[in-house]
Structures are given as structure tokens and as C-alpha cells.
Scaffold this active site. Sequence first.
Site, PDB file in Angstrom:
ATOM      1  N   PRO A 125       0.826  -1.224   0.000  1.00 51.36           N
ATOM      2  CG  PRO A 125      -0.882  -1.594   1.562  1.00 51.36           C
ATOM      3  CD  PRO A 125       0.398  -2.177   1.039  1.00 51.36           C
ATOM      4  CB  THR A 155      -1.696  -9.624 -11.324  1.00 50.53           C
ATOM      5  OG1 THR A 155      -1.700  -8.229 -11.579  1.00 50.53           O
ATOM      6  CG2 THR A 155      -2.307 -10.372 -12.504  1.00 50.53           C
ATOM      7  NE  ARG A 264     -21.359   6.337 -38.633  1.00 51.65           N
ATOM      8  CZ  ARG A 264     -22.635   6.404 -38.289  1.00 51.65           C
ATOM      9  NH1 ARG A 264     -23.444   5.365 -38.486  1.00 51.65           N
ATOM     10  NH2 ARG A 264     -23.121   7.494 -37.729  1.00 51.65           N
ATOM     11  CD  GLN A 332     -12.603  11.654 -31.064  1.00 50.92           C
ATOM     12  OE1 GLN A 332     -12.601  11.245 -29.913  1.00 50.92           O
ATOM     13  NE2 GLN A 332     -13.309  12.699 -31.452  1.00 50.92           N
ATOM     14  CB  ILE A 333     -11.867   6.051 -35.747  1.00 48.88           C
ATOM     15  CG1 ILE A 333     -10.654   6.939 -36.082  1.00 48.88           C
ATOM     16  CG2 ILE A 333     -12.377   5.321 -36.985  1.00 48.88           C
ATOM     17  CD1 ILE A 333      -9.408   6.183 -36.498  1.00 48.88           C
ATOM     18  CG  HIS A 334     -15.370   2.554 -33.260  1.00 49.72           C
ATOM     19  ND1 HIS A 334     -14.048   2.384 -33.577  1.00 49.72           N
ATOM     20  CD2 HIS A 334     -15.964   1.339 -33.470  1.00 49.72           C
ATOM     21  CE1 HIS A 334     -13.838   1.133 -33.958  1.00 49.72           C
ATOM     22  NE2 HIS A 334     -14.983   0.478 -33.905  1.00 49.72           N
ATOM     23  CD  GLU A 359       5.530  -6.474 -15.079  1.00 49.43           C
ATOM     24  OE1 GLU A 359       6.625  -6.482 -15.627  1.00 49.43           O
ATOM     25  OE2 GLU A 359       4.753  -7.442 -15.071  1.00 49.43           O
ATOM     26  CB  SER A 362       4.927   6.643 -18.300  1.00 45.86           C
ATOM     27  OG  SER A 362       4.187   5.752 -19.103  1.00 45.86           O
ATOM     28  CD  GLU A 363       4.400   9.410 -14.599  1.00 49.04           C
ATOM     29  OE1 GLU A 363       4.239   8.194 -14.359  1.00 49.04           O
ATOM     30  OE2 GLU A 363       3.526  10.100 -15.152  1.00 49.04           O
TER      31      GLU A 363
HETATM   32  C1  LIG Z   1      -4.147  -3.668 -12.048  1.00 49.18           C
HETATM   33  C2  LIG Z   1      -2.833  -3.697 -11.362  1.00 49.18           C
HETATM   34  C3  LIG Z   1      -2.102  -4.880 -11.298  1.00 49.18           C
HETATM   35  C4  LIG Z   1      -0.884  -4.911 -10.606  1.00 49.18           C
HETATM   36  N1  LIG Z   1      -0.228  -6.103 -10.458  1.00 49.18           N
HETATM   37  C5  LIG Z   1       0.850  -6.161  -9.616  1.00 49.18           C
HETATM   38  C6  LIG Z   1       1.421  -7.432  -9.266  1.00 49.18           C
HETATM   39  O1  LIG Z   1       0.992  -8.504  -9.733  1.00 49.18           O
HETATM   40  N2  LIG Z   1       2.448  -7.446  -8.373  1.00 49.18           N
HETATM   41  C7  LIG Z   1       2.950  -6.306  -7.814  1.00 49.18           C
HETATM   42  O2  LIG Z   1       3.882  -6.393  -7.022  1.00 49.18           O
HETATM   43  N3  LIG Z   1       2.437  -5.076  -8.135  1.00 49.18           N
HETATM   44  C8  LIG Z   1       1.381  -4.998  -9.022  1.00 49.18           C
HETATM   45  N4  LIG Z   1       0.833  -3.770  -9.324  1.00 49.18           N
HETATM   46  C9  LIG Z   1       1.385  -2.564  -8.705  1.00 49.18           C
HETATM   47  C10 LIG Z   1       2.013  -1.589  -9.676  1.00 49.18           C
HETATM   48  O3  LIG Z   1       3.252  -2.072 -10.135  1.00 49.18           O
HETATM   49  C11 LIG Z   1       2.122  -0.235  -8.962  1.00 49.18           C
HETATM   50  O4  LIG Z   1       0.817   0.289  -8.880  1.00 49.18           O
HETATM   51  C12 LIG Z   1       3.028   0.739  -9.664  1.00 49.18           C
HETATM   52  O5  LIG Z   1       4.373   0.338  -9.554  1.00 49.18           O
HETATM   53  C13 LIG Z   1       2.898   2.172  -9.105  1.00 49.18           C
HETATM   54  O6  LIG Z   1       2.960   2.181  -7.706  1.00 49.18           O
HETATM   55  P1  LIG Z   1       1.845   2.997  -6.883  1.00 49.18           P
HETATM   56  O7  LIG Z   1       0.524   2.564  -7.380  1.00 49.18           O
HETATM   57  O8  LIG Z   1       2.141   2.820  -5.453  1.00 49.18           O
HETATM   58  O9  LIG Z   1       2.058   4.500  -7.313  1.00 49.18           O
HETATM   59  P2  LIG Z   1       3.087   5.543  -6.643  1.00 49.18           P
HETATM   60  O10 LIG Z   1       4.450   4.921  -6.573  1.00 49.18           O
HETATM   61  O11 LIG Z   1       2.494   6.088  -5.402  1.00 49.18           O
HETATM   62  O12 LIG Z   1       3.110   6.675  -7.746  1.00 49.18           O
HETATM   63  C14 LIG Z   1       2.125   7.702  -7.831  1.00 49.18           C
HETATM   64  C15 LIG Z   1       2.533   8.668  -8.929  1.00 49.18           C
HETATM   65  O13 LIG Z   1       3.792   9.277  -8.601  1.00 49.18           O
HETATM   66  C16 LIG Z   1       4.725   9.036  -9.640  1.00 49.18           C
HETATM   67  N5  LIG Z   1       6.055   8.855  -9.069  1.00 49.18           N
HETATM   68  C17 LIG Z   1       6.401   8.121  -7.980  1.00 49.18           C
HETATM   69  N6  LIG Z   1       7.718   8.195  -7.759  1.00 49.18           N
HETATM   70  C18 LIG Z   1       8.225   8.977  -8.735  1.00 49.18           C
HETATM   71  C19 LIG Z   1       9.529   9.435  -9.053  1.00 49.18           C
HETATM   72  N7  LIG Z   1      10.600   9.094  -8.321  1.00 49.18           N
HETATM   73  N8  LIG Z   1       9.691  10.239 -10.138  1.00 49.18           N
HETATM   74  C20 LIG Z   1       8.616  10.599 -10.883  1.00 49.18           C
HETATM   75  N9  LIG Z   1       7.354  10.202 -10.628  1.00 49.18           N
HETATM   76  C21 LIG Z   1       7.158   9.402  -9.565  1.00 49.18           C
HETATM   77  C22 LIG Z   1       4.236   7.767 -10.331  1.00 49.18           C
HETATM   78  O14 LIG Z   1       4.731   7.677 -11.662  1.00 49.18           O
HETATM   79  C23 LIG Z   1       2.741   7.985 -10.288  1.00 49.18           C
HETATM   80  O15 LIG Z   1       2.343   8.824 -11.330  1.00 49.18           O
HETATM   81  C24 LIG Z   1      -0.372  -3.725 -10.042  1.00 49.18           C
HETATM   82  C25 LIG Z   1      -1.094  -2.532 -10.135  1.00 49.18           C
HETATM   83  C26 LIG Z   1      -2.313  -2.501 -10.753  1.00 49.18           C
HETATM   84  C27 LIG Z   1      -3.095  -1.217 -10.769  1.00 49.18           C
END
Ligand SMILES: Cc1cc2nc3c(=O)[nH]c(=O)nc-3n(C[C@H](O)[C@H](O)[C@H](O)COP(=O)(O)OP(=O)(O)OC[C@H]3O[C@@H](n4cnc5c(N)ncnc54)[C@H](O)[C@@H]3O)c2cc1C
Length: 375
Positions: A125, A155, A264, A332-334, A359, A362-363
Site C-alpha cells: 500500500p 495480479t 461507416r 474517436q474513429i468509432h 511494472e 511511465s514516469e
Molecule cells: C491492475 C494492477 C495490477 C498490478 N499487479 C501487480 C502485481 O501482480 N504485483 C505487484 O507487485 N504489483 C502490481 N501492481 C502494482 C504496480 O506495479 C504499482 O501500482 C506501480 O508500480 C505504481 O505504484 P503505486 O501505485 O504505489 O504509485 P506511486 O508509486 O504512489 O506513484 C504515484 C505517482 O507518482 C509518480 N512517481 C512516484 N515516484 C516517482 C519518481 N521518483 N519520479 C517521478 N514520478 C514518480 C508515479 O509515476 C505515479 O504517477 C499492479 C497494479 C495494478 C493497478
Amino acid sequence: MNLSDEQEAIRDVVREFAVEEIRPTAAEADSDQTFPEDVWDGLADLDLTGMTVPEAYGGLDVDRLTYSLVNEEVAYGMLSVATALSVHCLATSCIAEFGDDDQRERWLPEMVDGRPVGAFALSEPQAGSNPAEMTTEARREGDEYVLNGKKQWITNGQRAGVVVLFAKTDRDDPRSVTQFVVPKDADGLEVGKKEDKLGLRASDTTSLVFDDVRIPAANRLTEEGKGLSAALHILNGGRIGIASQSVGLAQSALDEAVEYAGEREQFGQPIAEIQTIRHKIADMRTRLGAARLLARDAARKDDRGEDVELAASMAKYFASETAVDVANEAVQIHGGYGYTTDFDVERLYRDSKITTIYEGTSEIQKKVIARNVLG
Ligand SMILES: Cc1cc2nc3c(=O)[nH]c(=O)nc-3n(C[C@H](O)[C@H](O)[C@H](O)COP(=O)(O)OP(=O)(O)OC[C@H]3O[C@@H](n4cnc5c(N)ncnc54)[C@H](O)[C@@H]3O)c2cc1C
């Protein structure tokens, strides 16, 4: 980039399975939020649940490029299924790569056959982008470890029978992260809330709560303190998989958009004749092609034994953002129809977003790319 005859053959088989077996189940699985277990059995029949496992344990042991192709094609069918499969493969890869012979023999042959399903429990969390901040603890007591803590966003959390777990042997020491394999039916291990998500709705995502869970010390996969580097190493390959899944999803959205644009009619002609729409398709196709090249380039580098951190992050970053953009344009195309569940692009658009988050967001990919470029 040429594929070998074997790679083409596997790709074609998986593409056929995706079109014939996965896609037809996708709308219902999405709306019911239920994983299509028959599809999983089909993947196991194709040996794909063992694709990253050595042949000695019954696996296919495919190269990374083939792994990339399989991920692309399964995601062409449905991202939820591809995600479940790739996370199962993360778990089997950890056991195959870091386990000893006894551990491999104990877990892998059955996982190759598809059951038990694997999960990969790194995030918490309060520790997502920075897993070193995890607080789940593995305290050594004699021949056992006692596990306490909570993992988040796991997952296959409900479906899994085996969990590859990352926990600290010393809560206060970020260098103490260690990797374990934990049977899901261990006493004290509870599956938490199943998340109600924007997309990826057929894939179950849950928390896992460890309350004095006792596992034999023999279930430790890495030496104490070697878990985080193991996770990051495995995730490099995982990122190539997610990049490839993004390509598969984008291809699916593009195909839907092309078909719809041809059918369409507005202003007395198919909308495919309108230059604005043609340019949208041109942009979608171009970005998709570039994403595919990046994903396959990273896979080939991995197969050549090169360092793939940069290539995997570039591929994951570009391909996932491309998937979101291409799915957006496909909706959008739909027009209004694309905003309804009557058309697959609605689900593809919702599903695409997760590829930019899990995994490594993007950041975080950009952070890795910049570090590789700038030091
Ligand atoms: C549907 C789903 C399936 C998943 N499955 C798995 C799984 O099987 N096993 C597992 O271990 N995890 C899993 N995850 C977890 C997933 O890898 C994390 O949600 C992800 O790594 C982002 O962590 P967070 O949600 O705590 O976001 P945070 O780390 O709190 O990030 C919040 C925002 O801050 C940005 N941010 C944070 N730190 C930085 C930085 N240093 N520089 C720039 N930007 C930053 C992030 O890019 C994001 O935009 C899953 C998540 C989802 C939603």
C-alpha cells in the site's frame, strides 16, 4: 526484423488461439469481472504457462523474442489474459532463475501445467514505485520464517496457488529484501479485497495479508538481502512483456478502427475516405510500428545477453503510451458507438491505461532512461 520459422509458427498458433478462443470470451469476462478459466486451460495446453521454464522441468524455455511475440498475440485477444499469463511467468521465472534444484522440482512441473497459478507480490500500500520502502517482514525463527505484512495490487491474487513474495528480514534495513515462495493456503495468509477497476476487469487484483505466516526456511529463493536486485532483474524481462502486450492491444484497436472506418458512411462516403480519418490511421500505424520495433529490439538484446535496462524501459514507456493513444483514437474513429460496450474499442481504451502504470509507471521508465543517458 526477421523471425525464425519456429518463432513465426508459435506466433501464428497463438494468434489463432487469441482470435478463436480468447476474443470471443472478452466482453463477458470483462462485464462479469471473471477470469476465463477455460482460456487458461487452453494456454496450458499450448504449453504457454511454462514458456519461461527450463525443459528439464517440463517448460518450453522460449527465447525472449518468442516471449515477446506470445505476449503480443495473447494481448491481441485480451489484456486481462495476457497480464495473468505474464505474472504467472514472472513467478515461474523467479523460481527457475533463483531457486535451487529442490525448489524447482517442488514447484515448477505443476506450474508449467497451469495449476497452481503464480503470483508476484512486490508492491505494498505504501511502497509502489519504490519497493525498497516495503514493510512486510520475514523474521527468522529456527528453521522457519514468520511473515507479517500486506501486499497490494497482486495480479492473480485470488486465482494463484503459489506466491513469490518479497519481504525484509529487517524492517528497518532497505538492503534486507529477500525473496520467498509461499503456498497460498499457508495458515495466516488471507486474500484481501478484490479491486473494482477501470479496466483489466477480468484479471483479479487483490491485496494479500500475511499474519504470522510460517514457512520453512527452505522456501527462501534468494540469500537474505538479494531479493530486490532479483526483482528488478526479473522486471526487466517483464517490461519487455508489457511493451509487447501494449503492442498487441494497440494492433487490436487499430484493426477495429480500420474495419469500422471502411464500413461507416457519413457525407455520402465511408469515413475511411476522409483525409482526417486517414491521417489518424497513418499516425496510429506508424506509432504502433515503432513500438513493435522497440519491443522486439529489447527482446533481441536480451537474447544476445546484453544489458537491457535501457531498451526495456524505452520499449515499455513508448509502447504503453502508444497503446493509450491508439486506443483513444480508435474510440474517436468509432464516434458515439465507440463509447458503448457494443464495440470492443471501449474495453480496449479502458484496458490500455494500466500498461502505463504497472511494472513501473511511465514516469519511472523515464527516470531509468534518463539515468542511463545522463548517468
Ligand atoms: C491492475 C494492477 C495490477 C498490478 N499487479 C501487480 C502485481 O501482480 N504485483 C505487484 O507487485 N504489483 C502490481 N501492481 C502494482 C504496480 O506495479 C504499482 O501500482 C506501480 O508500480 C505504481 O505504484 P503505486 O501505485 O504505489 O504509485 P506511486 O508509486 O504512489 O506513484 C504515484 C505517482 O507518482 C509518480 N512517481 C512516484 N515516484 C516517482 C519518481 N521518483 N519520479 C517521478 N514520478 C514518480 C508515479 O509515476 C505515479 O504517477 C499492479 C497494479 C495494478 C493497478
